[in-house]
Design an enzyme around this catalytic site. Structure first.
Site, mmCIF file in Angstrom:
data_model
loop_
_atom_site.group_PDB
_atom_site.id
_atom_site.type_symbol
_atom_site.label_atom_id
_atom_site.label_comp_id
_atom_site.label_asym_id
_atom_site.label_seq_id
_atom_site.Cartn_x
_atom_site.Cartn_y
_atom_site.Cartn_z
ATOM 1 N N SER A 139 -71.946 -34.970 -25.125
ATOM 2 C CA SER A 139 -71.061 -34.835 -23.984
ATOM 3 C C SER A 139 -71.945 -34.769 -22.740
ATOM 4 C CB SER A 139 -70.239 -33.549 -24.122
ATOM 5 O OG SER A 139 -69.459 -33.334 -22.974
ATOM 6 N N LYS A 165 -69.840 -39.326 -24.696
ATOM 7 C CA LYS A 165 -68.655 -38.858 -23.959
ATOM 8 C C LYS A 165 -69.097 -38.537 -22.545
ATOM 9 C CE LYS A 165 -66.411 -34.330 -24.037
ATOM 10 N NZ LYS A 165 -65.785 -33.343 -24.945
ATOM 11 N N LYS A 167 -67.879 -36.961 -18.753
ATOM 12 C CA LYS A 167 -66.867 -36.181 -18.059
ATOM 13 C C LYS A 167 -66.398 -36.977 -16.847
ATOM 14 C CE LYS A 167 -67.002 -32.276 -20.423
ATOM 15 N NZ LYS A 167 -65.790 -31.711 -21.076
ATOM 16 N N ASP A 192 -63.682 -37.592 -20.847
ATOM 17 C CA ASP A 192 -62.994 -36.292 -20.932
ATOM 18 C C ASP A 192 -62.639 -35.814 -19.527
ATOM 19 O OD1 ASP A 192 -62.050 -33.770 -21.488
ATOM 20 O OD2 ASP A 192 -63.868 -33.045 -22.491
ATOM 21 N N GLU A 217 -59.867 -37.988 -23.346
ATOM 22 C CA GLU A 217 -59.654 -36.604 -23.766
ATOM 23 C C GLU A 217 -58.952 -35.815 -22.659
ATOM 24 O OE1 GLU A 217 -63.243 -34.941 -25.387
ATOM 25 O OE2 GLU A 217 -62.522 -32.883 -25.268
ATOM 26 N N ASP A 242 -57.486 -31.660 -26.426
ATOM 27 C CA ASP A 242 -58.468 -30.573 -26.569
ATOM 28 C C ASP A 242 -57.762 -29.268 -26.168
ATOM 29 O OD1 ASP A 242 -60.468 -28.653 -26.095
ATOM 30 O OD2 ASP A 242 -61.795 -29.965 -24.978
ATOM 31 N N LYS A 266 -61.798 -27.163 -31.676
ATOM 32 C CA LYS A 266 -62.833 -26.192 -31.319
ATOM 33 C C LYS A 266 -62.500 -24.889 -32.030
ATOM 34 C CE LYS A 266 -64.076 -28.150 -26.851
ATOM 35 N NZ LYS A 266 -63.869 -28.079 -25.387
ATOM 36 N N GLY A 294 -67.428 -28.914 -28.612
ATOM 37 C CA GLY A 294 -68.436 -27.897 -28.330
ATOM 38 C C GLY A 294 -68.123 -27.153 -27.047
#
Ligand code: OSB
Ligand code: MG
Length: 371
Positions: A139, A165, A167, A192, A217, A242, A266, A294
């Site tokens: 990520s 991934k 952000k 995400d 996400e 998520d 998670k 995570g």
């Protein structure tokens, strides 16, 4: 199993580099660790758990200080001295404490660690895991420039990570994805948003379809499932939930409504292994793939995530990566390492399977309290 004593402590660990999401920029982690001493007949075992919440209540309603109060004043007094036939029973005991899933998960997960040690088997086998190798992704936070992001992606790919991934947030989305795709046309990629958009952005989010993302996400509100179903009908790209999924009932609702094609599980957010196992069973039955998310964990939370990732339906690479991506020195020995193929090999010794570096934990501790 009887929990005979517990220690709650806060450790502080500076991140090697800041991690930025649509909701915050994180530089230093304030991590709560739960250490249990458990007796079973003549046998004694220790168990370790990590509270995975952030320092501020921006990802979910929990934060380090709130979790400390919940654990100190409610959860630990409720369970220390108690007898539990199974690790899930400790969560049943804590059920009257509403919400605060990450605080409670640390207690349950610590008992799973102790229970696995008492059984003499690695935690991943103890929870029913079957994968002898797990697939890893990374990520990557929001960066100060596109060049920095592209350099980071190149470095992580060279290290072997199987998927990237990134952000995103309004203003750091379409143009960034365009650049990433130009430089890495085939990289397995996802974005995400951490709830940074609303349904008014459906047109913008539809434009993401041309990038062939594995998934997007949590585009919408952290507490929404229904409007994600409305959005999913307008997108080709699968949505991955998520923040919205707290337990198996949320997972079932999301599946029934068609709100997502994937779930990021998670451990802390769902309240620990027993709840994660329920989400796993329900998603597997519905043939909806999941992966392990995570929360910038120390080695203890990371070891729990490795165990979770060995379950059969964790069929997509997760956000479980090497210790050295985040920490100068991790608190476990050996540290988590990733093979050149971008995989992690789960440990073979009992419990977490990693030794705790007690001296280092002590050095990083800012306060501790025993129960
Ligand atoms: O949304 O997955 C998230 C980190 C903090 C809060 C939320 C998220 C994340 C990550 C980091 O993406 C994943 C990791 O620990 O590597
Ligand atoms: Mg996320």
């Amino acid at each position: 199993m009887k929990i005979t004593s517990a220690t709650l402590r806060e450790i502080r660990m500076p991140l090697l580099s800041p991690f930025e999401t649509s909701f915050a920029r994180m530089q230093q982690r304030r991590i709560l660790l739960v250490q249990l001493v458990v007796h079973d007949g003549d046998a004694t075992a220790e168990g370790w758990g990590e509270v995975t919440c952030g320092e501020a209540p921006y990802y979910n309603a929990e934060s380090t200080d709130i979790a400390a109060i919940v654990l100190r004043d409610f959860a630990l007094p409720l369970v220390v001295g108690g007898e539990f036939a199974h690790p899930a029973a400790v969560s049943a005991r804590m059920a009257r404490i509403r919400g605060n899933a990450m605080a409670k998960a640390a207690v349950e997960n610590a008992l799973w660690d102790a229970s696995a040690r008492l059984a003499g088997e690695p935690l991943w086998r103890h929870i029913g895991g079957s994968r002898a190798e797990i697939a890893c992704g990374v990520s990557i936070g929001i960066k100060d420039s596109v060049e920095e992001l592209l350099d980071t992606i190149a470095r992580e790919r060279a290290a072997g990570y199987q998927r990237i991934k990134i952000k995103i947030k309004p203003g750091w989305d379409l143009a960034i994805l365009e650049q990433v795709r130009t430089h890495f046309p085939d990289v397995p990629l996802l974005a995400d948003a951490n709830s940074a958009y609303t349904l008014d952005d459906a047109g913008l989010l539809q434009e993401f379809d041309r990038f062939g993302l594995m998934m997007i996400e949590q585009p919408l509100w952290h507490d929404d499932i229904y409007l994600h179903a409305r959005l999913q009908r307008q997108l080709k790209t699968p949505i991955c939930l998520d923040e919205s999924i707290h337990h198996v009932r949320d997972a079932r609702l999301a599946i029934e409504l068609g709100a997502c094609g994937v779930i990021n599980v998670k451990l802390g957010r769902v309240g620990g292994f027993s709840s994660a196992l329920e989400v796993h069973a329900a998603t597997r039955a519905a043939e909806l793939p999941v992966w392990c998310g995570g929360m910038l964990e120390s080695g203890i939370g990371r070891a729990h995530n490795i165990a979770l990732s060995t379950l059969e339906n964790f069929s997509l690479p997760g956000d479980v990566s090497a210790s050295r991506r985040y920490w100068r020195e991790d608190i476990i020995d050996p540290e988590v390492t990733v093979t050149p193929q971008g995989t992690i090999l789960p440990p073979s010794s009992p419990g977490l399977g990693f030794a705790i570096k007690r001296d280092l934990v002590q050095k990083l501790t800012v306060w501790e309290q025993s129960f």
